[in-house]
Design an enzyme around this catalytic site. Sequence first.
Site, PDB file in Angstrom:
ATOM      1  N   PRO A 222       0.789  -1.224   0.000  1.00  0.00           N
ATOM      2  CA  PRO A 222       0.000   0.000   0.000  1.00  0.00           C
ATOM      3  C   PRO A 222       0.828   1.285   0.000  1.00  0.00           C
ATOM      4  CG  PRO A 222      -0.129  -1.112   2.124  1.00  0.00           C
ATOM      5  CD  PRO A 222       0.535  -2.063   1.175  1.00  0.00           C
ATOM      6  N   ASN A 223       0.326   2.241  -0.752  1.00  0.00           N
ATOM      7  CA  ASN A 223       0.847   3.617  -0.847  1.00  0.00           C
ATOM      8  C   ASN A 223       2.134   3.731  -1.650  1.00  0.00           C
ATOM      9  OD1 ASN A 223      -1.250   4.867   0.713  1.00  0.00           O
ATOM     10  ND2 ASN A 223      -0.345   3.903   2.508  1.00  0.00           N
TER      11      ASN A 223
ATOM     12  N   ARG B 183       4.724  12.183  -3.135  1.00  0.00           N
ATOM     13  CA  ARG B 183       4.397  12.620  -1.767  1.00  0.00           C
ATOM     14  C   ARG B 183       5.587  12.267  -0.866  1.00  0.00           C
ATOM     15  NH1 ARG B 183       0.657  14.580  -3.842  1.00  0.00           N
ATOM     16  NH2 ARG B 183      -1.583  14.423  -3.476  1.00  0.00           N
TER      17      ARG B 183
ATOM     18  N   TYR C 183      10.970   9.248   1.360  1.00  0.00           N
ATOM     19  CA  TYR C 183      11.099   8.164   0.384  1.00  0.00           C
ATOM     20  C   TYR C 183      11.826   8.563  -0.907  1.00  0.00           C
ATOM     21  CZ  TYR C 183       7.894   5.846   3.528  1.00  0.00           C
ATOM     22  OH  TYR C 183       7.329   5.287   4.640  1.00  0.00           O
TER      23      TYR C 183
ATOM     24  N   ASN D 112       7.864  -5.800  -1.055  1.00  0.00           N
ATOM     25  CA  ASN D 112       7.841  -4.684  -0.119  1.00  0.00           C
ATOM     26  C   ASN D 112       6.378  -4.542   0.253  1.00  0.00           C
ATOM     27  OD1 ASN D 112       7.837  -2.384   1.365  1.00  0.00           O
ATOM     28  ND2 ASN D 112       8.944  -1.119  -0.128  1.00  0.00           N
TER      29      ASN D 112
ATOM     30  N   GLU E  49      12.297 -10.015   1.486  1.00  0.00           N
ATOM     31  CA  GLU E  49      11.581  -8.809   1.915  1.00  0.00           C
ATOM     32  C   GLU E  49      12.483  -7.602   1.697  1.00  0.00           C
ATOM     33  OE1 GLU E  49      10.704  -8.977   6.092  1.00  0.00           O
ATOM     34  OE2 GLU E  49      10.044  -6.892   6.172  1.00  0.00           O
TER      35      GLU E  49
ATOM     36  N   HIS F  27      12.823  -3.123   1.821  1.00  0.00           N
ATOM     37  CA  HIS F  27      12.285  -1.818   2.222  1.00  0.00           C
ATOM     38  C   HIS F  27      13.185  -0.719   1.702  1.00  0.00           C
ATOM     39  CE1 HIS F  27       9.268  -3.597   4.724  1.00  0.00           C
ATOM     40  NE2 HIS F  27      10.192  -4.419   5.180  1.00  0.00           N
TER      41      HIS F  27
ATOM     42  N   ARG G  12      13.578   3.914  12.260  1.00  0.00           N
ATOM     43  CA  ARG G  12      12.336   4.684  12.289  1.00  0.00           C
ATOM     44  C   ARG G  12      11.527   4.362  13.556  1.00  0.00           C
ATOM     45  NH1 ARG G  12       9.556   4.554   6.581  1.00  0.00           N
ATOM     46  NH2 ARG G  12       8.482   6.325   7.574  1.00  0.00           N
TER      47      ARG G  12
END
Length: 152
Positions: A17-18, A25, A30, A81, A105, A107, A114
Site C-alpha cells: 500500500p501507498n 508525496r 522516500y 515490499n 523482503e 524496504h 524509524r
Amino acid sequence: MPSEVLSQLSILVLHGPNLNLLGRREPEIYGSVTLDDINLLITLEAKNLQAKVELLQSNHEGVLVEAIHQALGEHQGILINAGAYTHTSVAIRDALSAVKIPTVEVHLSNIYQRENFRHHSYIAPVAVGQISGFGAESYRLGLLALVNYLRK
Ligand code: CA2
C-alpha cells in the site's frame, strides 16, 4: 525454443500500500524515485540476471494474498515490499508460509531507524532474508540475492 529460456526463473514482485505514491508525496522520507522508476530498475536487473519478473502493486491486503496464492506453480521466488502491511499483516505472512515460495523482503527506508512500530516485521520470519534502507537499490539487491539463492 532453447532450453535455457524454458527454465528461466520467474519472480513475482509485490509492492504494498501507498507505494504508488512514491516520488509524488513525502520525498523527504522516500526520495524522488517513482514506482515506475523502481519497476524499470527491477526489469533491467532481471534482464541482466536472465530472469523473468511479474510486477504488481496493490493497496489491498486481499489482492496481495491472492497474488501470493496464484504464484504457486507460476513463480519460483517472491520479492516483496509489503509497505505498512509488513508490520500488521498476519494474512500476508500466512500466505507466504503456506505457498513456501522463497521470499525476500525489501524496504526503501531502514525500518530499524524509524518508529518502534516499524521495527517488527511479520514477514521476516518466513522470508529467506531482508534488505532495508538502500532506497530503490534495496529492490535490485533483493532481486540479486533471491536469484542467487534460487540458483544455489
Ligand atoms: O521503507 C519501506 O519501503 C516501507 O515498506 C515503506 C512503507 C512503510 O509503511 C514501511 O514501514 C517501510 C510506506 C510506503 C508508503 O510510501 C509512500 C510514498 C510516498 C508518500 C507516502 C507514502
